[in-house]
Design a protein around this motif. Structure first.
Motif, PDB file in Angstrom:
ATOM      1  N   VAL A  44      10.815 -25.888  -1.185  1.00  0.00           N
ATOM      2  CA  VAL A  44      10.399 -26.238   0.173  1.00  0.00           C
ATOM      3  C   VAL A  44      11.640 -26.294   1.058  1.00  0.00           C
ATOM      4  N   ILE A  45      11.573 -25.604   2.203  1.00  0.00           N
ATOM      5  CA  ILE A  45      12.600 -25.757   3.239  1.00  0.00           C
ATOM      6  C   ILE A  45      12.031 -26.733   4.255  1.00  0.00           C
ATOM      7  N   HIS A  46      12.784 -27.806   4.533  1.00  0.00           N
ATOM      8  CA  HIS A  46      12.227 -28.918   5.309  1.00  0.00           C
ATOM      9  C   HIS A  46      13.119 -29.255   6.488  1.00  0.00           C
ATOM     10  N   GLN A  47      12.522 -29.292   7.686  1.00  0.00           N
ATOM     11  CA  GLN A  47      13.200 -29.879   8.835  1.00  0.00           C
ATOM     12  C   GLN A  47      13.063 -31.394   8.751  1.00  0.00           C
ATOM     13  N   LYS A  48      13.631 -32.085   9.728  1.00  0.00           N
ATOM     14  CA  LYS A  48      13.556 -33.542   9.671  1.00  0.00           C
ATOM     15  C   LYS A  48      12.129 -34.048   9.767  1.00  0.00           C
ATOM     16  N   HIS A  49      11.281 -33.343  10.506  1.00  0.00           N
ATOM     17  CA  HIS A  49       9.950 -33.862  10.770  1.00  0.00           C
ATOM     18  C   HIS A  49       8.814 -33.068  10.145  1.00  0.00           C
ATOM     19  N   GLN A  57       4.756 -21.614  -5.744  1.00  0.00           N
ATOM     20  CA  GLN A  57       4.733 -22.730  -6.691  1.00  0.00           C
ATOM     21  C   GLN A  57       4.582 -24.065  -5.973  1.00  0.00           C
ATOM     22  N   ALA A  58       5.273 -24.223  -4.851  1.00  0.00           N
ATOM     23  CA  ALA A  58       5.183 -25.470  -4.087  1.00  0.00           C
ATOM     24  C   ALA A  58       3.799 -25.650  -3.490  1.00  0.00           C
ATOM     25  N   LEU A  59       3.225 -24.553  -2.971  1.00  0.00           N
ATOM     26  CA  LEU A  59       1.881 -24.635  -2.396  1.00  0.00           C
ATOM     27  C   LEU A  59       0.860 -25.057  -3.453  1.00  0.00           C
ATOM     28  N   GLU A  60       0.969 -24.485  -4.649  1.00  0.00           N
ATOM     29  CA  GLU A  60       0.036 -24.840  -5.720  1.00  0.00           C
ATOM     30  C   GLU A  60       0.232 -26.285  -6.170  1.00  0.00           C
ATOM     31  N   LEU A  61       1.498 -26.709  -6.235  1.00  0.00           N
ATOM     32  CA  LEU A  61       1.792 -28.071  -6.667  1.00  0.00           C
ATOM     33  C   LEU A  61       1.240 -29.090  -5.679  1.00  0.00           C
ATOM     34  N   LEU A  62       1.394 -28.816  -4.391  1.00  0.00           N
ATOM     35  CA  LEU A  62       0.922 -29.731  -3.352  1.00  0.00           C
ATOM     36  C   LEU A  62      -0.545 -29.517  -3.006  1.00  0.00           C
ATOM     37  N   GLU A  63      -1.131 -28.463  -3.578  1.00  0.00           N
ATOM     38  CA  GLU A  63      -2.532 -28.110  -3.315  1.00  0.00           C
ATOM     39  C   GLU A  63      -2.765 -27.887  -1.824  1.00  0.00           C
ATOM     40  N   LEU A  64      -1.884 -27.068  -1.247  1.00  0.00           N
ATOM     41  CA  LEU A  64      -1.969 -26.721   0.177  1.00  0.00           C
ATOM     42  C   LEU A  64      -2.287 -25.246   0.338  1.00  0.00           C
ATOM     43  N   ALA A  65      -3.017 -24.920   1.400  1.00  0.00           N
ATOM     44  CA  ALA A  65      -3.154 -23.524   1.807  1.00  0.00           C
ATOM     45  C   ALA A  65      -1.908 -23.172   2.608  1.00  0.00           C
ATOM     46  N   ALA A  66      -1.576 -21.870   2.647  1.00  0.00           N
ATOM     47  CA  ALA A  66      -0.334 -21.439   3.287  1.00  0.00           C
ATOM     48  C   ALA A  66      -0.202 -21.924   4.726  1.00  0.00           C
ATOM     49  N   GLU A  67      -1.315 -21.858   5.476  1.00  0.00           N
ATOM     50  CA  GLU A  67      -1.241 -22.212   6.904  1.00  0.00           C
ATOM     51  C   GLU A  67      -1.160 -23.709   7.155  1.00  0.00           C
ATOM     52  N   GLN A  68      -1.262 -24.519   6.102  1.00  0.00           N
ATOM     53  CA  GLN A  68      -1.305 -25.970   6.288  1.00  0.00           C
ATOM     54  C   GLN A  68       0.062 -26.641   6.331  1.00  0.00           C
ATOM     55  N   ILE A  69       1.136 -25.911   6.015  1.00  0.00           N
ATOM     56  CA  ILE A  69       2.428 -26.602   5.931  1.00  0.00           C
ATOM     57  C   ILE A  69       3.018 -26.932   7.292  1.00  0.00           C
ATOM     58  N   THR A  70       2.631 -26.180   8.333  1.00  0.00           N
ATOM     59  CA  THR A  70       3.157 -26.453   9.665  1.00  0.00           C
ATOM     60  C   THR A  70       2.757 -27.865  10.103  1.00  0.00           C
ATOM     61  N   GLY A  71       3.749 -28.679  10.434  1.00  0.00           N
ATOM     62  CA  GLY A  71       3.487 -30.057  10.855  1.00  0.00           C
ATOM     63  C   GLY A  71       3.266 -31.016   9.706  1.00  0.00           C
ATOM     64  N   CYS A  72       3.403 -30.524   8.478  1.00  0.00           N
ATOM     65  CA  CYS A  72       3.169 -31.364   7.301  1.00  0.00           C
ATOM     66  C   CYS A  72       4.504 -31.838   6.733  1.00  0.00           C
ATOM     67  N   HIS A  73       4.619 -33.125   6.431  1.00  0.00           N
ATOM     68  CA  HIS A  73       5.851 -33.726   5.912  1.00  0.00           C
ATOM     69  C   HIS A  73       5.666 -34.047   4.428  1.00  0.00           C
ATOM     70  N   LEU A  74       6.723 -33.849   3.665  1.00  0.00           N
ATOM     71  CA  LEU A  74       6.637 -34.130   2.230  1.00  0.00           C
ATOM     72  C   LEU A  74       6.303 -35.595   1.957  1.00  0.00           C
ATOM     73  N   LEU A  75       6.750 -36.481   2.848  1.00  0.00           N
ATOM     74  CA  LEU A  75       6.466 -37.901   2.663  1.00  0.00           C
ATOM     75  C   LEU A  75       4.971 -38.204   2.757  1.00  0.00           C
ATOM     76  N   VAL A 131      18.728 -28.006   7.821  1.00  0.00           N
ATOM     77  CA  VAL A 131      17.473 -28.240   7.116  1.00  0.00           C
ATOM     78  C   VAL A 131      17.855 -28.635   5.689  1.00  0.00           C
ATOM     79  N   ILE A 132      16.884 -29.056   4.916  1.00  0.00           N
ATOM     80  CA  ILE A 132      17.177 -29.314   3.509  1.00  0.00           C
ATOM     81  C   ILE A 132      16.273 -28.451   2.648  1.00  0.00           C
ATOM     82  N   GLN A 133      16.873 -27.931   1.598  1.00  0.00           N
ATOM     83  CA  GLN A 133      16.088 -27.178   0.625  1.00  0.00           C
ATOM     84  C   GLN A 133      15.744 -28.139  -0.516  1.00  0.00           C
TER      85      GLN A 133
END
Length: 424
Positions: A44-49, A57-75, A131-133
């Motif tokens: 996952v490449i992550h901005q601050k927010h 692999q990350a999408l499957e692990l988090l059970e997210l669809a590709a379009e859902q990561i925008t605006g989504c925080h790992l926390l 950003v953080i990887q």
């Protein structure tokens, strides 16, 4: 692979060179994405927010669809209690160049099943900002295997402990049984002879009455009357025989329990031997009495024509014990208020012996019936059952004795376990 719109930047040059360059960038992006999707670890490449990029692999692990990561925080995938600690670590990573390996944590996924991950995060310069990887290593299966191994180790240790107790029980039973025998013998001796003593006492009272009319024996009669009053003789004459009777019964009960424990804990033979199934059930009832005495009445119906059966005595005892204890717990859980019943019966079926152990407890829930003999499956709360009892019973009856172990149940009405042991 999915990248948000900000991950790559379009070149708006209108020239052919710009278009060629843009196409080359798109091709490079697709190749890079395909390579990153082949990684065995989530990236996952992550901005601050919010997230900027996630590989497959990350999408499957988090059970997210590709379009859902925008605006989504790992926390967002952490329990609320963990937010503070991991938010601090998150911000620390943005401000330092050294990668950070975070403690193992559980992610909350859309399905509700926790996934345990090991996280490594590091700062990555990006278009004048940072950003953080984040590498997400799924350790759920490793953790599950470790927990299973720990549980198995604990069960083996517990089994070893009880094996040692079993070996000791035979010796302890012998040591207890010896004093019980002479206490019982002494009580019987005293009880038998008290009959004569009471007869002598009755004769003495008759003599006392005869002496009451003779003035020269007035002092003696008064002394006897005083002694009778001080001793409360009428009470003693009524209670002493009862006390002896109860004491003899109690010692006999102790002797019965000790004998049952000695027989029950006898080290199992490597070869089969002749076992009286009826007696084995009676012995197990005595050993397990503390489990059922306050919750149920036991009804016994034994086929007295049964001969001895060729089987492993310790295994059969364990099967009977586990099922009787389960029956007692089922009755207790159903709150029968003194109306609990546990039934034991045996019957010669020709080529095999059938043992039925029934209860009028809560029955087995329908959703649990297909799994009742599976290892580690239990419907009991934590600490009350390990889920191994019926699995072990099934193994002993089916694999060691070539028999069968089945059940009949009705929710709210009770359960009957049917044990069939072949004669041959």
């Amino acid at each position: 692979m999915y990248m948000s719109d900000d991950f790559f930047f379009d070149d708006d040059e209108g020239t052919n060179d710009a278009l060629i360059t843009q196409q080359a960038l798109v091709d490079t992006q697709e190749k890079l994405g395909a390579l990153l999707d082949l990684m065995p670890t989530g990236l996952v490449i992550h901005q601050k927010h919010s997230m900027l990029y996630a590989n497959q692999q990350a999408l499957e692990l988090l059970e997210l669809a590709a379009e859902q990561i925008t605006g989504c925080h790992l926390l967002d995938f952490l329990d609320h209690d963990d937010h503070g600690e991991y938010s601090t670590l998150f911000m620390f990573t943005f401000e330092h160049d050294e990668p950070v390996r975070l403690p193992e944590l559980a992610l909350k996924t859309a399905s509700g099943e926790p996934r345990y991950v090991q996280i490594t995060a590091g700062r990555l310069p990006w278009e004048g900002t940072s950003v953080i990887q984040i590498l997400l290593e799924d350790v759920t299966e490793v953790k599950s295997r470790a927990e299973d191994h720990l549980h198995m180790q604990q069960e083996l240790e517990r089994a070893s402990k009880w094996e040692a107790v079993g070996h000791l029980a035979g010796g302890i039973a012998h040591e207890i049984n010896t004093p019980c025998q002479y206490i019982s013998s002494n009580l019987k001796f005293l009880n038998d002879n008290m009959t004569g003593v009471f007869g002598l006492l009755a004769k003495t009272l008759e003599v006392k009455k005869q002496l009451q009319g003779h003035p020269e024996f007035t002092s003696t009669v008064q002394t006897l009357d005083q002694m009778i009053e001080d001793l409360d003789l009428d009470f003693l004459l009524e209670e002493v025989p009862l006390a002896f009777e109860q004491s003899i019964y109690g010692v006999q009960q102790i002797s019965q329990i000790v004998t049952a424990m000695r027989d029950f804990s006898h080290p199992g033979a490597k070869e089969k031997n002749q076992v009286d199934i009826n007696q084995a059930l009676k012995t197990t009832l005595i050993v397990s009495r503390n489990e059922w005495k306050n919750v149920a009445t036991v009804e016994e119906n034994y086929d007295e024509t049964l001969g001895k059966l060729d089987c492993y005595a310790d295994g059969v005892n364990q099967v009977f014990l586990n099922i009787i204890v389960n029956a007692a717990q089922a009755v207790e859980d159903s709150q029968k208020d003194g109306e609990g019943i546990i039934g034991l019966s045996t019957q010669d079926m020709g080529d095999h012996v059938e043992v039925r152990i029934s209860d009028n407890g809560s029955g087995i829930p329908e959703e649990a019936q297909d799994h009742i003999f599976a290892p580690f499956f239990t419907t009991k709360e934590v600490g009350r059952g390990t889920g191994q009892g019926l699995s072990i019973c099934h193994d002993i009856v089916v694999k060691k004795h070539n028999g069968s172990l089945t059940f009949e149940t009705q929710e709210g009405q009770g359960t009957t376990f049917i044990i069939q042991l072949p004669k041959a």
